[in-house]
Design a protein around this motif. Structure first.
Motif, PDB file in Angstrom:
ATOM      1  N   ARG A 106       0.838  -1.200   0.000  1.00 35.97           N
ATOM      2  CA  ARG A 106       0.000   0.000   0.000  1.00 35.97           C
ATOM      3  C   ARG A 106       0.870   1.246   0.000  1.00 35.97           C
ATOM      4  O   ARG A 106       1.844   1.334   0.740  1.00 35.97           O
ATOM      5  N   ARG A 107       0.494   2.223  -0.814  1.00 31.75           N
ATOM      6  CA  ARG A 107       1.205   3.500  -0.800  1.00 31.75           C
ATOM      7  C   ARG A 107       0.787   4.267   0.437  1.00 31.75           C
ATOM      8  O   ARG A 107      -0.379   4.358   0.774  1.00 31.75           O
ATOM      9  N   ARG A 108       1.770   4.859   1.109  1.00 30.57           N
ATOM     10  CA  ARG A 108       1.507   5.647   2.305  1.00 30.57           C
ATOM     11  C   ARG A 108       1.993   7.076   2.071  1.00 30.57           C
ATOM     12  O   ARG A 108       3.017   7.304   1.439  1.00 30.57           O
ATOM     13  N   ASP A 109       1.265   8.034   2.610  1.00 30.63           N
ATOM     14  CA  ASP A 109       1.643   9.433   2.432  1.00 30.63           C
ATOM     15  C   ASP A 109       2.943   9.780   3.153  1.00 30.63           C
ATOM     16  O   ASP A 109       3.593  10.764   2.835  1.00 30.63           O
ATOM     17  N   ILE A 110       3.315   8.958   4.122  1.00 29.81           N
ATOM     18  CA  ILE A 110       4.456   9.318   4.952  1.00 29.81           C
ATOM     19  C   ILE A 110       5.784   9.173   4.219  1.00 29.81           C
ATOM     20  O   ILE A 110       6.780   9.776   4.571  1.00 29.81           O
ATOM     21  N   VAL A 111       5.840   8.344   3.166  1.00 25.81           N
ATOM     22  CA  VAL A 111       7.071   8.160   2.388  1.00 25.81           C
ATOM     23  C   VAL A 111       6.815   8.641   0.970  1.00 25.81           C
ATOM     24  O   VAL A 111       5.895   8.196   0.303  1.00 25.81           O
ATOM     25  N   SER A 112       7.656   9.569   0.512  1.00 27.33           N
ATOM     26  CA  SER A 112       7.388  10.215  -0.769  1.00 27.33           C
ATOM     27  C   SER A 112       7.883   9.419  -1.968  1.00 27.33           C
ATOM     28  O   SER A 112       7.268   9.426  -3.025  1.00 27.33           O
ATOM     29  N   GLU A 113       9.010   8.727  -1.832  1.00 24.67           N
ATOM     30  CA  GLU A 113       9.595   8.036  -2.976  1.00 24.67           C
ATOM     31  C   GLU A 113       9.163   6.573  -3.000  1.00 24.67           C
ATOM     32  O   GLU A 113       9.348   5.851  -2.021  1.00 24.67           O
ATOM     33  N   VAL A 114       8.574   6.143  -4.127  1.00 25.61           N
ATOM     34  CA  VAL A 114       8.126   4.763  -4.286  1.00 25.61           C
ATOM     35  C   VAL A 114       8.944   4.111  -5.390  1.00 25.61           C
ATOM     36  O   VAL A 114       9.006   4.621  -6.513  1.00 25.61           O
ATOM     37  N   LEU A 144       3.623  -2.390   7.641  1.00 25.09           N
ATOM     38  CA  LEU A 144       4.398  -1.358   8.320  1.00 25.09           C
ATOM     39  C   LEU A 144       3.492  -0.219   8.761  1.00 25.09           C
ATOM     40  O   LEU A 144       2.670   0.267   7.983  1.00 25.09           O
ATOM     41  N   SER A 145       3.650   0.219   9.988  1.00 24.57           N
ATOM     42  CA  SER A 145       2.886   1.356  10.488  1.00 24.57           C
ATOM     43  C   SER A 145       3.486   2.649   9.942  1.00 24.57           C
ATOM     44  O   SER A 145       4.616   2.674   9.437  1.00 24.57           O
ATOM     45  N   ASN A 146       2.738   3.756  10.045  1.00 22.76           N
ATOM     46  CA  ASN A 146       3.267   5.051   9.619  1.00 22.76           C
ATOM     47  C   ASN A 146       4.509   5.422  10.415  1.00 22.76           C
ATOM     48  O   ASN A 146       5.440   6.040   9.885  1.00 22.76           O
ATOM     49  N   GLU A 147       4.523   5.078  11.706  1.00 21.12           N
ATOM     50  CA  GLU A 147       5.684   5.376  12.536  1.00 21.12           C
ATOM     51  C   GLU A 147       6.912   4.604  12.045  1.00 21.12           C
ATOM     52  O   GLU A 147       8.021   5.138  12.015  1.00 21.12           O
ATOM     53  N   CYS A 152      12.042   5.138   7.398  1.00 21.72           N
ATOM     54  CA  CYS A 152      12.556   4.715   6.090  1.00 21.72           C
ATOM     55  C   CYS A 152      12.669   5.918   5.159  1.00 21.72           C
ATOM     56  O   CYS A 152      11.932   6.902   5.305  1.00 21.72           O
ATOM     57  N   GLN A 153      13.560   5.822   4.185  1.00 18.95           N
ATOM     58  CA  GLN A 153      13.737   6.911   3.222  1.00 18.95           C
ATOM     59  C   GLN A 153      13.038   6.647   1.894  1.00 18.95           C
ATOM     60  O   GLN A 153      13.101   7.460   0.984  1.00 18.95           O
ATOM     61  N   LEU A 230       5.750  13.874  12.048  1.00 16.45           N
ATOM     62  CA  LEU A 230       5.687  12.939  10.925  1.00 16.45           C
ATOM     63  C   LEU A 230       5.856  13.675   9.594  1.00 16.45           C
ATOM     64  O   LEU A 230       6.529  13.189   8.685  1.00 16.45           O
ATOM     65  N   LYS A 231       5.252  14.874   9.486  1.00 17.59           N
ATOM     66  CA  LYS A 231       5.399  15.659   8.261  1.00 17.59           C
ATOM     67  C   LYS A 231       6.838  16.128   8.082  1.00 17.59           C
ATOM     68  O   LYS A 231       7.371  16.131   6.968  1.00 17.59           O
ATOM     69  N   LEU A 232       7.484  16.518   9.186  1.00 11.16           N
ATOM     70  CA  LEU A 232       8.873  16.954   9.102  1.00 11.16           C
ATOM     71  C   LEU A 232       9.790  15.786   8.754  1.00 11.16           C
ATOM     72  O   LEU A 232      10.763  15.942   8.007  1.00 11.16           O
ATOM     73  N   ARG A 233       9.479  14.597   9.281  1.00 10.68           N
ATOM     74  CA  ARG A 233      10.256  13.411   8.920  1.00 10.68           C
ATOM     75  C   ARG A 233      10.141  13.139   7.423  1.00 10.68           C
ATOM     76  O   ARG A 233      11.131  12.785   6.769  1.00 10.68           O
ATOM     77  N   ARG A 234       8.941  13.285   6.886  1.00 11.50           N
ATOM     78  CA  ARG A 234       8.758  13.050   5.448  1.00 11.50           C
ATOM     79  C   ARG A 234       9.553  14.061   4.641  1.00 11.50           C
ATOM     80  O   ARG A 234      10.164  13.726   3.625  1.00 11.50           O
ATOM     81  N   LEU A 235       9.570  15.308   5.094  1.00 14.15           N
ATOM     82  CA  LEU A 235      10.307  16.361   4.400  1.00 14.15           C
ATOM     83  C   LEU A 235      11.795  16.014   4.322  1.00 14.15           C
ATOM     84  O   LEU A 235      12.412  16.066   3.252  1.00 14.15           O
ATOM     85  N   PHE A 236      12.387  15.638   5.460  1.00 19.08           N
ATOM     86  CA  PHE A 236      13.816  15.356   5.472  1.00 19.08           C
ATOM     87  C   PHE A 236      14.142  14.017   4.814  1.00 19.08           C
ATOM     88  O   PHE A 236      15.223  13.845   4.251  1.00 19.08           O
TER      89      PHE A 236
END
Length: 272
Positions: A106-114, A144-147, A152-153, A230-236
């Motif tokens: 499943r695609r999750r919003d928390i990780v940008s690169e697929v 995998l949970s969002n946390e 993950c990168q 969580l949003k800041l983690r996704r940014l970095f």
């Protein structure tokens, strides 16, 4: 005769690739299984890894391990179970890695690169030149949970049947292990990683520092920091940070904290 000659050429090329590919790259790739429910799946995953010459197995908070079912399903790969590292948290398992890719249907919003499995394999092997990297698999039922994905990168998805995309854990490990081995055999050398990436532990210490500083600066509600962090983690995770960049950012945070403390100290002194 022509067909025989072609066969000899193919065999010679495969032998050349197998003898020149760097085995240390595979040794730097770890398979991380998080919160595994069934010990048999751990054994089957170990067997899938060993068929593709992967040997670094890390277990995060497994429900049952060690266990005779894991040993039975591992078949001839019991040595991977004996050498497996067991961690209490995913952060601990990824502390020294410079790249971690989560595997999910499943695609999750928390990780940008697929990434596809072949793309992920090339990325992992390239980064493995600099140090440990990881493929992270979630719980058999919940994934995998969002946390966990926030550690993950990137995200890896297997192009399975859209009407029935649920792969057994060991099957998913087999698919990714195969792709890694094929990419490894096909390249005797790899381009150097683009940056001296910060490790998982360095990033976690940065995130902890960032959360503390934002709370002190009244930018973050310390009672509910989760969504913003969580949003800041996704940014970095999207930009990825080098070791030097992490040090610079932490220096800025420290300066901001000291300035805030200085302002508060001046106010308190004036009140006296």
């Amino acid at each position: 005769m022509h067909d025989v000659w072609l066969g000899i050429q193919r065999t010679s090329r495969l032998f050349y690739l197998m003898t020149t590919a760097d085995p240390q790259l595979l040794a730097n790739i770890r398979i991380v299984l998080t919160r595994t429910s069934h010990p048999g799946n751990i054994g089957a995953a170990a067997r899938a890894m060993k068929t593709m010459v992967l040997s670094r197995l890390v277990l995060v908070d497994p429900a049952v391990f060690p266990n005779s079912q894991a040993d039975a399903m591992a078949s001839g790969a019991a040595d991977l179970l004996t050498q497996a590292r067991v961690c209490a948290t995913l952060a601990e398992a990824l502390a020294d890695t410079t790249l971690a890719l989560g595997v999910s249907a499943r695609r999750r919003d928390i990780v940008s690169e697929v990434l596809t499995p072949p793309e992920a394999s090339i990325r992992l092997l390239t980064e493995a030149q600099a140090g440990p990297v990881a493929l992270v698999f979630g719980n058999e039922t919940s994934g995998l949970s969002n946390e966990e994905l926030s550690l993950c990168q990137g995200l890896v998805t297997i192009a399975a049947n859209p009407e029935y995309s649920s792969l057994n854990l060991a099957a998913a490990v087999q698919v990714l292990s195969y792709e890694i081995r094929q990419a490894w055999l096909a390249h005797a050398s790899w381009p150097q990683p683009e940056l001296d990436a910060a490790t998982g532990d360095e990033m976690e210490r940065f995130y902890g520092h960032l959360e503390t500083a934002l709370a002190e600066l009244a930018f973050l509600n310390p009672g509910s920091p989760g969504k913003l962090m969580l949003k800041l983690r996704r940014l970095f995770a999207r930009t990825r940070l080098a070791k030097e960049e992490v040090n610079i950012l932490r220096g800025i945070l420290t300066a901001a904290q000291e300035a805030k403390q200085g302002t508060n100290g001046a106010r308190n002194h004036g009140a006296e």
